[in-house]
Each structure stands twice: as structure tokens, then as C-alpha cells.
Design an enzyme around this catalytic site. Sequence first.
Site, PDB file in Angstrom:
ATOM      1  N   ARG A 124       0.850  -1.198   0.000  1.00 13.08           N
ATOM      2  CA  ARG A 124       0.000   0.000   0.000  1.00 13.08           C
ATOM      3  C   ARG A 124       0.883   1.245   0.000  1.00 13.08           C
ATOM      4  O   ARG A 124       1.038   1.936   1.012  1.00 13.08           O
ATOM      5  CB  ARG A 124      -0.965  -0.046   1.183  1.00 13.08           C
ATOM      6  CG  ARG A 124      -2.105  -1.020   0.909  1.00 13.08           C
ATOM      7  CD  ARG A 124      -3.106  -1.094   2.026  1.00 13.08           C
ATOM      8  NE  ARG A 124      -4.378  -1.606   1.518  1.00 13.08           N
ATOM      9  CZ  ARG A 124      -5.386  -1.949   2.292  1.00 13.08           C
ATOM     10  NH1 ARG A 124      -5.295  -1.817   3.593  1.00 13.08           N
ATOM     11  NH2 ARG A 124      -6.507  -2.403   1.764  1.00 13.08           N
ATOM     12  N   GLN A 129      -1.276   2.421  -5.820  1.00 10.66           N
ATOM     13  CA  GLN A 129      -2.696   2.615  -5.490  1.00 10.66           C
ATOM     14  C   GLN A 129      -3.629   2.072  -6.566  1.00 10.66           C
ATOM     15  O   GLN A 129      -4.674   1.503  -6.254  1.00 10.66           O
ATOM     16  CB  GLN A 129      -2.973   4.103  -5.261  1.00 10.66           C
ATOM     17  CG  GLN A 129      -2.498   4.602  -3.904  1.00 10.66           C
ATOM     18  CD  GLN A 129      -2.818   6.061  -3.677  1.00 10.66           C
ATOM     19  OE1 GLN A 129      -3.089   6.800  -4.622  1.00 10.66           O
ATOM     20  NE2 GLN A 129      -2.783   6.494  -2.431  1.00 10.66           N
ATOM     21  N   ASP A 132      -4.282  -1.730  -6.157  1.00 12.52           N
ATOM     22  CA  ASP A 132      -4.681  -2.188  -4.828  1.00 12.52           C
ATOM     23  C   ASP A 132      -6.035  -2.897  -4.878  1.00 12.52           C
ATOM     24  O   ASP A 132      -7.092  -2.286  -4.722  1.00 12.52           O
ATOM     25  CB  ASP A 132      -4.719  -0.984  -3.882  1.00 12.52           C
ATOM     26  CG  ASP A 132      -4.947  -1.380  -2.425  1.00 12.52           C
ATOM     27  OD1 ASP A 132      -5.253  -2.570  -2.174  1.00 12.52           O
ATOM     28  OD2 ASP A 132      -4.823  -0.510  -1.546  1.00 12.52           O
ATOM     29  N   SER A 135      -8.314  -2.713  -1.660  1.00 10.11           N
ATOM     30  CA  SER A 135      -9.093  -1.488  -1.497  1.00 10.11           C
ATOM     31  C   SER A 135     -10.265  -1.432  -2.469  1.00 10.11           C
ATOM     32  O   SER A 135     -11.380  -1.070  -2.098  1.00 10.11           O
ATOM     33  CB  SER A 135      -8.199  -0.257  -1.681  1.00 10.11           C
ATOM     34  OG  SER A 135      -7.289  -0.141  -0.615  1.00 10.11           O
ATOM     35  N   TYR A 232      -2.107  -1.128   8.285  1.00 14.62           N
ATOM     36  CA  TYR A 232      -3.043  -2.121   8.815  1.00 14.62           C
ATOM     37  C   TYR A 232      -3.150  -1.973  10.336  1.00 14.62           C
ATOM     38  O   TYR A 232      -2.274  -1.409  10.987  1.00 14.62           O
ATOM     39  CB  TYR A 232      -2.580  -3.547   8.494  1.00 14.62           C
ATOM     40  CG  TYR A 232      -2.550  -3.865   7.030  1.00 14.62           C
ATOM     41  CD1 TYR A 232      -3.722  -4.174   6.352  1.00 14.62           C
ATOM     42  CD2 TYR A 232      -1.364  -3.858   6.315  1.00 14.62           C
ATOM     43  CE1 TYR A 232      -3.708  -4.479   5.002  1.00 14.62           C
ATOM     44  CE2 TYR A 232      -1.343  -4.152   4.964  1.00 14.62           C
ATOM     45  CZ  TYR A 232      -2.509  -4.470   4.313  1.00 14.62           C
ATOM     46  OH  TYR A 232      -2.494  -4.760   2.976  1.00 14.62           O
TER      47      TYR A 232
END
Length: 377
Positions: A124, A129, A132, A135, A232
Site C-alpha cells: 500500500r 494505489q 490495490d 481497497s 493495517y
Amino acid sequence: MGFAIAVTKERRAGETRVAATPDSVKKLIALGAEVLVETGAGLSASIPDAAYVEAGAKIVPDARAAAAAADLLFKVRAPEADEIAALKSGASVAAMLDPFRERDTVKALADKGVTAYALEFVPRITRAQAMDVLSSQANLAGYRAVIEAAWVYGRAFPMMMTAAGTVAAAKVFVMGAGVAGLQAVATARRLGAVVTATDVRPAAKEQVESLGAKFVAVEDEEFKAAETSGGYAKEMSDAYKTKQAELVAAHIQKQDVVITTALIPGRPAPKLVSATHVASMKPGSVIVDLAVEQGGNCELARLGEVAETGNGVKIVGWPNLPGRVAADSSALYARNLLSFTGLLAKDGALAPDFEDEILKAACVTRGGEIVHAGLKA
């Protein structure tokens, strides 16, 4: 020059997503790929074969034929044994492999000489991005969790003032304010609920409040340090869990809907909602457990069921909520894969740089071995 990408139908029970869309196919072809799609691969995501053909893909009759021709196999879930058997040695696979729970599959990929990328291991970082998958899929899971709750809940979410009287707004409590939790907060707010949320990460407080919800947590020193460098949540101490449980116990009994989203990579889901908490809730209340596939945040959740308790609380344990929004979740996942492929392809050929930090983090098998440090037994 050129390379073949194969997209096969997902065969896991309840999996409705597909790893490529007509839009991503066009862009993969622009990278130099020939794209082979198993017939019917996109039907459960509302994509007919004709749409893939129009985008430039070739339809092949079955998974084995597609896998056998592939230099790179795209999947949503890990490939099945027959797909792995059909792959060429030296081929590559990119999928959400769930490697901590699918260790036999990872070993089979290594034994076949396949280079396998677990997309959930993409770090991450800012540069990654667009790749990902956690997400992109969690966003839709959070949204769908609220829709499932509204479907099961026997009352309206927004406050309504009518000539016949006033309908009170539902009180929704979201446990875990990561990507899924924040989307659940936003969706419940859009539906008119009074929303509260909790998380062990300090940064979540501002994010929750920016969406118009109230943040609920024991904000001690442990809480202030409770986040890994990867963003996280850390596993909390027993002492903190006790304090948080006391706060939750007082808060949860006032709620109409509870949505739990807490996950720790490679570990069973933490237990946040006990049977005692559930027993304190009002009849007609609903719990939606997004972590049910990893053991559940609610100890009474049952995978694949809406469990009904003796006091009239319903606990929704549907797996794969992104699969209940298959067209959109497939589109986002396909874009993630397209971005990831940009790291693998150069000048119309597959030429991955294994020193790249993203590929190094995502690669789990290569050269006949399991190469990811976290998976070596």
C-alpha cells in the site's frame, strides 16, 4: 514479440466476478497482448462473449485450452488444479491467491514452474494505489454490507416525518474503519442512518468524523500506537481488548445495525462481538459480518447463512460481498490488473523487473520455488 493473456471462468462456489472486462481487454491489447477469454467467463458479471470479441479478444472453448496457451493467466481467485496442470512451465499467474489459506495451491504453482503473483500482497504505497485490489474490492464490500443490512432490517433507515407519525432513524455502528468500514459509514449516512464507528487506528478518527459519523474508541496510549507502517491494524493487547469490549458492550446494545469489518492479514479475524453483546441487542437488530470468511468478527456468525438468535437478532454471514456487485467489482478489479500488467510488460513482451518493490512484494512463486518469505515453512 507479443504475449498471450488468458482469462478463465471463476469456478469457486458463489464467485461471480471476472478478471477482465471489454475495456481492460482493449488496453491489454494496446500493451502488446493477445487476450484469450474462456466462453461464458463474464456472464455472471453481465458481460457476454460478444462484448469481449468486439473489444478484440478471442473466445476459447474451455479453461484448459485458455490456460495452455497463456503466458499470463488472469484470475479473480486462485486457479483450479486442472488450470494449473494446463499451464506452461514459465507461465505467470496474477490473482487474489489467498496464499496463507491456499498453501497447497501455492505449492502446486511452484511445482509447475509458474511465476505467481498474489495481488493482495501489493504494497500500500502511492505508486501502487491503482493496483490495490484489497481497497477496490473492500469499497464495494462496505457498500454492499449496508444494502444487505437494510434488506434484512425490518425498518427504514432514514427518519421520516409523516402525517401518521414519525419513523426514527436507524442507529448503525461500524466496527473497523478501513476502506470497507469507511464506505459502509458513507453509505449508511446516505441512507439517513445515525452512524457511529470504531477502529484501533488513530488515523481513523478523523476519517470517520469527516464523513459525518461519531467515533467510538478507548483512546489510550496503546490506541495511539496501534497501526503498522503498511496502514493495517495491529493486534491489540488483552487489556485493551477488555476495555474496548466494555465500551462496545455499552454502545452496542443501543444499536439497530452493527457492521463488522476488522481483518488482520494472514490471521483469523479478531472477535469483536460476543454472544453476550448479541444477547444485549434489541429484537430486530441486524449484524453484518464482513470477516466471516476468516472466522468472523462475531462469534455467532455462520458462513453463508443469516443466523437468527433467540432474542430476535439476525446475523448476516454472506461471503464475497463484492461478488454481489459483480459488474462493478469486476470492472475495478480488471483495472487493478491492467495497472499491474504495466509492470510486467515492456515493448510488447513480458519482461518483469523482479527488483521492483511492488513485484518483489507480490511474487510468491518463481523458478520452481516459493519465494515469498512469509510463506516459507
